[in-house]
Design a protein around this motif. Structure first.
Motif, mmCIF file in Angstrom:
data_model
loop_
_atom_site.group_PDB
_atom_site.id
_atom_site.type_symbol
_atom_site.label_atom_id
_atom_site.label_comp_id
_atom_site.label_asym_id
_atom_site.label_seq_id
_atom_site.Cartn_x
_atom_site.Cartn_y
_atom_site.Cartn_z
ATOM 1 N N SER A 57 0.834 -1.203 0.000
ATOM 2 C CA SER A 57 0.000 0.000 0.000
ATOM 3 C C SER A 57 0.858 1.238 0.000
ATOM 4 C CB SER A 57 -0.906 0.022 1.230
ATOM 5 O OG SER A 57 -1.863 -1.009 1.182
ATOM 6 N N HIS A 58 0.370 2.253 -0.705
ATOM 7 C CA HIS A 58 1.012 3.558 -0.686
ATOM 8 C C HIS A 58 -0.088 4.596 -0.737
ATOM 9 C CE1 HIS A 58 3.891 6.733 -1.225
ATOM 10 N NE2 HIS A 58 3.278 7.119 -2.325
ATOM 11 N N GLU A 59 -0.185 5.377 0.302
ATOM 12 C CA GLU A 59 -1.256 6.368 0.441
ATOM 13 C C GLU A 59 -2.594 5.646 0.263
ATOM 14 O OE1 GLU A 59 1.401 10.257 -0.722
ATOM 15 O OE2 GLU A 59 -0.026 9.514 -2.199
ATOM 16 N N LYS A 60 -3.373 5.975 -0.712
ATOM 17 C CA LYS A 60 -4.700 5.359 -0.830
ATOM 18 C C LYS A 60 -4.756 4.249 -1.870
ATOM 19 C CE LYS A 60 -7.166 9.447 0.771
ATOM 20 N NZ LYS A 60 -8.240 10.432 0.500
ATOM 21 N N ILE A 61 -3.597 3.794 -2.298
ATOM 22 C CA ILE A 61 -3.550 2.764 -3.333
ATOM 23 C C ILE A 61 -2.969 1.480 -2.748
ATOM 24 C CG2 ILE A 61 -2.624 2.138 -5.579
ATOM 25 C CD1 ILE A 61 -2.481 5.097 -6.251
ATOM 26 N N THR A 62 -3.685 0.365 -2.983
ATOM 27 C CA THR A 62 -3.247 -0.950 -2.515
ATOM 28 C C THR A 62 -3.183 -1.900 -3.692
ATOM 29 O OG1 THR A 62 -4.268 -0.631 -0.352
ATOM 30 C CG2 THR A 62 -3.769 -2.887 -0.994
ATOM 31 N N ALA A 63 -2.073 -2.610 -3.812
ATOM 32 C CA ALA A 63 -1.923 -3.605 -4.867
ATOM 33 C C ALA A 63 -1.729 -4.979 -4.230
ATOM 34 C CB ALA A 63 -0.736 -3.267 -5.763
ATOM 35 N N LYS A 64 -2.341 -5.991 -4.873
ATOM 36 C CA LYS A 64 -2.243 -7.354 -4.372
ATOM 37 C C LYS A 64 -1.868 -8.299 -5.507
ATOM 38 C CE LYS A 64 -6.037 -6.568 -1.082
ATOM 39 N NZ LYS A 64 -7.367 -7.050 -0.618
ATOM 40 N N LEU A 65 -1.166 -9.362 -5.161
ATOM 41 C CA LEU A 65 -0.848 -10.426 -6.106
ATOM 42 C C LEU A 65 -1.391 -11.726 -5.520
ATOM 43 C CD1 LEU A 65 0.656 -11.237 -8.724
ATOM 44 C CD2 LEU A 65 2.689 -11.600 -7.323
ATOM 45 N N ASP A 66 -2.143 -12.472 -6.311
ATOM 46 C CA ASP A 66 -2.775 -13.671 -5.744
ATOM 47 C C ASP A 66 -1.751 -14.763 -5.474
ATOM 48 O OD1 ASP A 66 -4.164 -15.610 -8.522
ATOM 49 O OD2 ASP A 66 -2.246 -14.587 -8.306
ATOM 50 N N GLU A 67 -2.193 -15.805 -4.768
ATOM 51 C CA GLU A 67 -1.272 -16.865 -4.359
ATOM 52 C C GLU A 67 -0.673 -17.599 -5.553
ATOM 53 O OE1 GLU A 67 -1.277 -16.480 -0.127
ATOM 54 O OE2 GLU A 67 -0.079 -17.708 -1.490
ATOM 55 N N LYS A 68 -1.454 -17.736 -6.606
ATOM 56 C CA LYS A 68 -0.976 -18.440 -7.801
ATOM 57 C C LYS A 68 -0.079 -17.558 -8.662
ATOM 58 C CE LYS A 68 -4.816 -21.702 -8.357
ATOM 59 N NZ LYS A 68 -5.876 -22.185 -9.294
ATOM 60 N N LYS A 69 0.020 -16.296 -8.318
ATOM 61 C CA LYS A 69 0.855 -15.324 -9.057
ATOM 62 C C LYS A 69 0.443 -15.219 -10.522
ATOM 63 C CE LYS A 69 5.265 -15.498 -8.207
ATOM 64 N NZ LYS A 69 6.634 -16.010 -7.971
ATOM 65 N N GLN A 70 -0.891 -15.202 -10.741
ATOM 66 C CA GLN A 70 -1.383 -14.993 -12.095
ATOM 67 C C GLN A 70 -2.363 -13.836 -12.185
ATOM 68 O OE1 GLN A 70 -2.350 -19.335 -13.091
ATOM 69 N NE2 GLN A 70 -1.480 -18.612 -15.020
ATOM 70 N N GLN A 71 -2.705 -13.273 -11.064
ATOM 71 C CA GLN A 71 -3.658 -12.176 -11.077
ATOM 72 C C GLN A 71 -3.265 -11.131 -10.031
ATOM 73 O OE1 GLN A 71 -7.735 -13.346 -10.671
ATOM 74 N NE2 GLN A 71 -8.503 -11.287 -11.020
ATOM 75 N N SER A 72 -3.393 -9.861 -10.428
ATOM 76 C CA SER A 72 -3.121 -8.772 -9.516
ATOM 77 C C SER A 72 -4.260 -7.774 -9.569
ATOM 78 C CB SER A 72 -1.808 -8.069 -9.883
ATOM 79 O OG SER A 72 -1.556 -6.977 -9.005
ATOM 80 N N SER A 73 -4.480 -7.086 -8.466
ATOM 81 C CA SER A 73 -5.500 -6.049 -8.421
ATOM 82 C C SER A 73 -4.905 -4.784 -7.824
ATOM 83 C CB SER A 73 -6.705 -6.505 -7.596
ATOM 84 O OG SER A 73 -6.306 -6.757 -6.262
ATOM 85 N N LEU A 74 -5.437 -3.671 -8.278
ATOM 86 C CA LEU A 74 -5.052 -2.355 -7.775
ATOM 87 C C LEU A 74 -6.320 -1.700 -7.251
ATOM 88 C CD1 LEU A 74 -2.428 -0.443 -7.848
ATOM 89 C CD2 LEU A 74 -3.703 0.790 -9.591
ATOM 90 N N HIS A 75 -6.310 -1.361 -5.979
ATOM 91 C CA HIS A 75 -7.493 -0.797 -5.347
ATOM 92 C C HIS A 75 -7.200 0.622 -4.890
ATOM 93 C CE1 HIS A 75 -11.318 -0.999 -3.217
ATOM 94 N NE2 HIS A 75 -10.728 -0.404 -2.193
ATOM 95 N N ILE A 76 -8.091 1.539 -5.241
ATOM 96 C CA ILE A 76 -7.959 2.928 -4.803
ATOM 97 C C ILE A 76 -9.120 3.244 -3.875
ATOM 98 C CG2 ILE A 76 -7.868 5.353 -5.498
ATOM 99 C CD1 ILE A 76 -6.658 4.459 -8.153
ATOM 100 N N THR A 77 -8.799 3.730 -2.711
ATOM 101 C CA THR A 77 -9.799 4.090 -1.714
ATOM 102 C C THR A 77 -10.057 5.590 -1.748
ATOM 103 O OG1 THR A 77 -8.983 2.300 -0.313
ATOM 104 C CG2 THR A 77 -10.341 3.981 0.744
ATOM 105 N N ALA A 78 -11.312 5.954 -1.670
ATOM 106 C CA ALA A 78 -11.692 7.376 -1.630
ATOM 107 C C ALA A 78 -11.011 8.154 -2.750
ATOM 108 C CB ALA A 78 -11.359 7.978 -0.271
ATOM 109 N N SER A 79 -11.349 7.805 -3.977
ATOM 110 C CA SER A 79 -10.667 8.366 -5.148
ATOM 111 C C SER A 79 -10.754 9.887 -5.201
ATOM 112 C CB SER A 79 -11.264 7.775 -6.429
ATOM 113 O OG SER A 79 -12.648 8.036 -6.485
#
Lengths: 113, 115
Positions: A57-79
Motif C-alpha cells: 500500500s502507498h497512500e490510498k492505493i493498494t496492490a495485491k498479487l494472488d497466491e498463484k501469481k497470475q492475477q493482480s488487483s489495484l485498489h484505490i480508496t476514496a478516489s
C-alpha cells in the motif's frame, strides 16, 4: 508469449468512491509492476509485487498479487481527481532476470469531482 | 537533470525518411530500455542495454530499427526508411540494473508521426 489482460478498459467514478482494477496473466508472474501514465507524460512507478499473496500500500492505493501469481488487483480508496490517468500493469517476462516488461493495454480512470 | 529526458518531444517526418530519437538516462543508471507505445496499447519492449552493449534486442521489429549507447549513458534509437506504421510514442527508461525491484524510470517519450 505472455499476455496481460486488464479490466476494465475504462472506468468513470465519482470523487470519494472506491475502485478496483484487475490484471490477469496466462502464465505465472515473476514480477508484477503497476505504473500510472498521464497523457503526454512518461510512466510513473507505483508498486512492484513478487511473492504470491503479497500486498503493498502507498497512500490510498493498494496492490495485491494472488497466491498463484497470475492475477493482480489495484485498489484505490476514496478516489480523488488526482488519481485520474491510465493505469498499466507490467510483468517481468525475462524469466526472472528482472528487466524485460510486458504491459497490458491499460485502464483509463476518470474521477469526476 | 533529475529524470529521464527525451528529445525531440515530437517528430513529424515523411515516409522513407531517416529519424533519430535521443534518450538521456538518469545519471548512474547502467540499464537503459526502449519501448514503443501505439495508441490504446501498453508499451511494447524494443531493446535493453546494460552499459554500452545491447543485452536484448529481441523486441526490435525489423532491421530498419537500430539503437546505440556508445558511452554507456545517452542512447539513440535510429529508424531507417520510416513507414506509416512506425508512428507511435517511443519511450525510454533507465534503471540501476538487475536489482529487485527493478524500478524503471520512464521519460516523457517522443511522439513520432510518419506521414
Amino acid at each position: 508469449s505472455q499476455e496481460l489482460e486488464q479490466s476494465p478498459q475504462s472506468l468513470i467514478v465519482q470523487e470519494g468512491k472506491n475502485l478496483t482494477i484487475n490484471c490477469t496473466s496466462s502464465k505465472t508472474l515473476y514480477g508484477l509492476y503497476w505504473y500510472k501514465q498521464k497523457y503526454g507524460e512518461g510512466l510513473i512507478f507505483l508498486m512492484m509485487l513478487q511473492k504470491g499473496g503479497e500486498e503493498k500500500s502507498h497512500e490510498k492505493i493498494t496492490a495485491k498479487l494472488d497466491e498463484k501469481k497470475q492475477q493482480s488487483s489495484l485498489h484505490i480508496t476514496a478516489s480523488q481527481p488526482s488519481h485520474a490517468g491510465i493505469y498499466l500493469c507490467g510483468a517481468d517476462t525475462s524469466g526472472g532476470s528482472n528487466y524485460k516488461l510486458t504491459f497490458g493495454k491499460g485502464t483509463l480512470l476518470t474521477v469526476n469531482p | 537533470g533529475a529524470g529521464v529526458s527525451q528529445t525531440p518531444s515530437n517528430k513529424v517526418t515523411e515516409k522513407g525518411k531517416y529519424v533519430e530519437l535521443r534518450c538521456d538516462p538518469i545519471s548512474g543508471h547502467t540499464a537503459l530500455y526502449w519501448y514503443r507505445q501505439s495508441l490504446g496499447q501498453g508499451p511494447e519492449f524494443l531493446i535493453y542495454f546494460q552499459g554500452t552493449g545491447a543485452a536484448d534486442d529481441s523486441g526490435l521489429p525489423n532491421d530498419r530499427f537500430f539503437a546505440v549507447r556508445p558511452e554507456g549513458s545517452v542512447s539513440t534509437l535510429k529508424i531507417q526508411r520510416t513507414e506509416r506504421g512506425d508512428s507511435a510514442v517511443y519511450l525510454c527508461a533507465s534503471s540501476l540494473g538487475r536489482v529487485t525491484p527493478n524500478e524503471q524510470f520512464f521519460g516523457p517519450g517522443t511522439r513520432l508521426t510518419v506521414l
